[in-house]
Design a protein around this motif. Sequence first.
Motif, mmCIF file in Angstrom:
data_model
loop_
_atom_site.group_PDB
_atom_site.id
_atom_site.type_symbol
_atom_site.label_atom_id
_atom_site.label_comp_id
_atom_site.label_asym_id
_atom_site.label_seq_id
_atom_site.Cartn_x
_atom_site.Cartn_y
_atom_site.Cartn_z
ATOM 1 N N GLU A 275 0.727 -7.284 -9.900
ATOM 2 C CA GLU A 275 1.322 -6.032 -10.366
ATOM 3 C C GLU A 275 2.141 -5.381 -9.250
ATOM 4 O O GLU A 275 3.227 -4.844 -9.488
ATOM 5 N N LEU A 276 1.625 -5.451 -8.031
ATOM 6 C CA LEU A 276 2.358 -4.870 -6.896
ATOM 7 C C LEU A 276 3.662 -5.619 -6.657
ATOM 8 O O LEU A 276 4.698 -4.999 -6.357
ATOM 9 N N ASP A 277 3.645 -6.943 -6.781
ATOM 10 C CA ASP A 277 4.884 -7.721 -6.639
ATOM 11 C C ASP A 277 5.909 -7.302 -7.695
ATOM 12 O O ASP A 277 7.102 -7.151 -7.389
ATOM 13 N N ILE A 278 5.441 -7.145 -8.935
ATOM 14 C CA ILE A 278 6.338 -6.758 -10.021
ATOM 15 C C ILE A 278 7.018 -5.435 -9.689
ATOM 16 O O ILE A 278 8.257 -5.298 -9.800
ATOM 17 N N TRP A 279 6.242 -4.453 -9.273
ATOM 18 C CA TRP A 279 6.822 -3.138 -8.985
ATOM 19 C C TRP A 279 7.693 -3.150 -7.732
ATOM 20 O O TRP A 279 8.724 -2.458 -7.680
ATOM 21 N N SER A 280 7.316 -3.938 -6.740
ATOM 22 C CA SER A 280 8.156 -4.049 -5.542
ATOM 23 C C SER A 280 9.501 -4.675 -5.892
ATOM 24 O O SER A 280 10.556 -4.270 -5.372
ATOM 25 N N ASP B 105 7.476 5.422 -5.820
ATOM 26 C CA ASP B 105 6.217 6.143 -6.019
ATOM 27 C C ASP B 105 5.165 5.247 -6.653
ATOM 28 O O ASP B 105 3.992 5.259 -6.273
ATOM 29 N N VAL B 106 5.587 4.460 -7.646
ATOM 30 C CA VAL B 106 4.648 3.587 -8.340
ATOM 31 C C VAL B 106 4.142 2.494 -7.403
ATOM 32 O O VAL B 106 2.955 2.135 -7.429
ATOM 33 N N VAL B 107 5.014 1.946 -6.562
ATOM 34 C CA VAL B 107 4.601 0.930 -5.596
ATOM 35 C C VAL B 107 3.467 1.465 -4.724
ATOM 36 O O VAL B 107 2.442 0.794 -4.511
#
Length: 302
Positions: free
Chosen positions: A191-196, A266-268
């Motif tokens: 999920e973090l990769d997606i948002w990054s 912010d989401v990251v």
Amino acid sequence: MSVAYELSHLDKLESEAVHIIREVAATSEKPAMLFSGGKDSVVMLHLAVKAFWPAPVPFPVMHVDTGQNFDEVLAFRDRTVERYGLRLIVASVQDDIDARRAHEDFPGAPRNKLQTVTLLRGISENRFGAVFGGARRDEEKARAKERVFSFRDEFGQWDPRNQRPELWNLYNGRHRKGENIRVFPLSNWTELDIWSYIESEQIELPELYYAHKREVVERDGMLLAVNRFISPTADETSYNATVRFRTIGDATCTGCVESPAATAADVVAEVAAARLTERGATRADDRISEAGMEDRKKEGYF
């Protein structure tokens, strides 16, 4: 003097996903990509656009429409299809309910589990040999068991004990008529990769993913948005809150979280500190045992 160039973590993930998408397009008959308007499918489509640019994406996108979608997501889906000149195929769960191929538990019940019938029908009617999905291995344990190329038999069933090896990123997409390959280019993403990646590529998403004011009601430990599918019961009280959605599914069972995160950056930061997966925290239909999800996947669910 030679200069070594080292790819970043996101560059490596992008390169792998593009390779997978091109491999399927080159070797599979009639591939298609599932596109719901959710963040993972948006990233997957963005990768497909990059894989074939400046040529158009050479396969259609298919949306399995439960009839309980957020209006904002459907509007985003249609804008995206128009922007890229895609061919959109909509497979409707309501059609299967009307034809008695699928059955609601009660009027207005969540329809996520009914998607399997509609998905298999859409694949069969369009004779797709391979279908891309945006599932990631970090979402829950049953998904983590699946390979990048997931073989499905003529009944759409998956056998987790009989999967093909993928040594050295070599994929086997061969199948007989009636069989199917599900392909997951985002398997190694988190999920973090997606948002990054969304932040890095400045990818547009439905506005539901960012902080906004919304009327909500607390139910079963989740915040559900009040909408045409969800209304407070006699013993519930709704209130306004600043929320965002970590994942987007049916409006009947997808919760939101209180959050001030108004930008991808912010989401990251928020996701980096999270300890629960987005589906486990905000999807009522996914709060089932690993065995329950695995059984759904064996039946044909993505």
